[in-house]
Scaffold this active site. Sequence first.
Site, PDB file in Angstrom:
ATOM      1  N   ASP A 156      37.149 -31.773  -8.805  1.00 57.29           N
ATOM      2  CA  ASP A 156      37.555 -32.489  -7.598  1.00 57.29           C
ATOM      3  C   ASP A 156      38.051 -31.509  -6.531  1.00 57.29           C
ATOM      4  O   ASP A 156      38.459 -30.385  -6.838  1.00 57.29           O
ATOM      5  CB  ASP A 156      38.705 -33.461  -7.898  1.00 57.29           C
ATOM      6  CG  ASP A 156      38.285 -34.571  -8.842  1.00 57.29           C
ATOM      7  OD1 ASP A 156      37.081 -34.868  -8.920  1.00 57.29           O
ATOM      8  OD2 ASP A 156      39.188 -35.132  -9.488  1.00 57.29           O
TER       9      ASP A 156
HETATM   10  N1  URA Z   1      39.103 -34.694 -14.352  1.00 67.54           N
HETATM   11  C1  URA Z   1      39.530 -35.030 -13.124  1.00 67.54           C
HETATM   12  O1  URA Z   1      40.169 -36.059 -12.950  1.00 67.54           O
HETATM   13  N2  URA Z   1      39.239 -34.204 -12.104  1.00 67.54           N
HETATM   14  C2  URA Z   1      38.545 -33.055 -12.245  1.00 67.54           C
HETATM   15  O2  URA Z   1      38.308 -32.339 -11.270  1.00 67.54           O
HETATM   16  C3  URA Z   1      38.105 -32.714 -13.532  1.00 67.54           C
HETATM   17  C4  URA Z   1      38.400 -33.552 -14.571  1.00 67.54           C
END
Ligand code: URA
Length: 233
Positions: free
Chosen positions: A101
């Site tokens: 993310d």
């Molecule tokens: N889980 C999440 O919530 N975000 C990420 O970037 C990776 C795994």
Amino acid sequence: MRINKYLADCGVGSRRECDKLIADGLVKINDKIATLGSDVKENDHVTVRGKRVGDKQSLVYVMLHKPKGYVTTAKDDLGRKTVLDLVGDIKQRIYPVGRLDYDTEGLLILTNDGDMANRLTHPRNEVNKTYIARISGQLTEAERRTLEKGVLLDGVKTAPAKVKILEKDEHHTRVEVTIHEGRNRQVKRMFETVGKEVEFLKRVSIGELRLGGLKRGTYRYLHDDEIEYLKNL
Ligand code: URA
């Protein structure tokens, strides 16, 4: 050799991305538009958007310590910085394997080896990814066990996970979470199901590959034994 594999081997993108280029009519073999079923023979002249490919690029494997504030796509509609901005001095056209993310940091692999990218992201291979997370409030033992057993996300139960409490104080809990699925915002949404917010998230390993002491925002080339390991997953 099938055209999509050929393009992936040349570092154009993952096989799926290459399929899209082919379906969009952007790939030609000897000046004829290729289709998904086309094969490439030795000495064929292959182009993508009119540019020759096929002088097989060398394969490149990189580990990046992604900082927050970067998107993991090649282009962002909102004009935000992308992880490719951090590897801009690598001349081969590499791309990220899987996603983190915008506000997640940590280990990201980038490569132009389409087959390896597929192997690492294919659910069948169940590659473990480990994250360190800081959670709002105190995670109870019951909640920890619930998360390990699996919780419903969009009506589908998550696979068994490992959740280890590293430390907690009055307001926060630091945990180590290991999952092998790669569902959208999975770690954050898992904790949401037990009423906890993930305030900070960092991926520290993919399988046996560890981020180690790599500085945030920098990258390094993978060592031969690491590449070998990933190829054999
Ligand atoms: N889980 C999440 O919530 N975000 C990420 O970037 C990776 C795994």
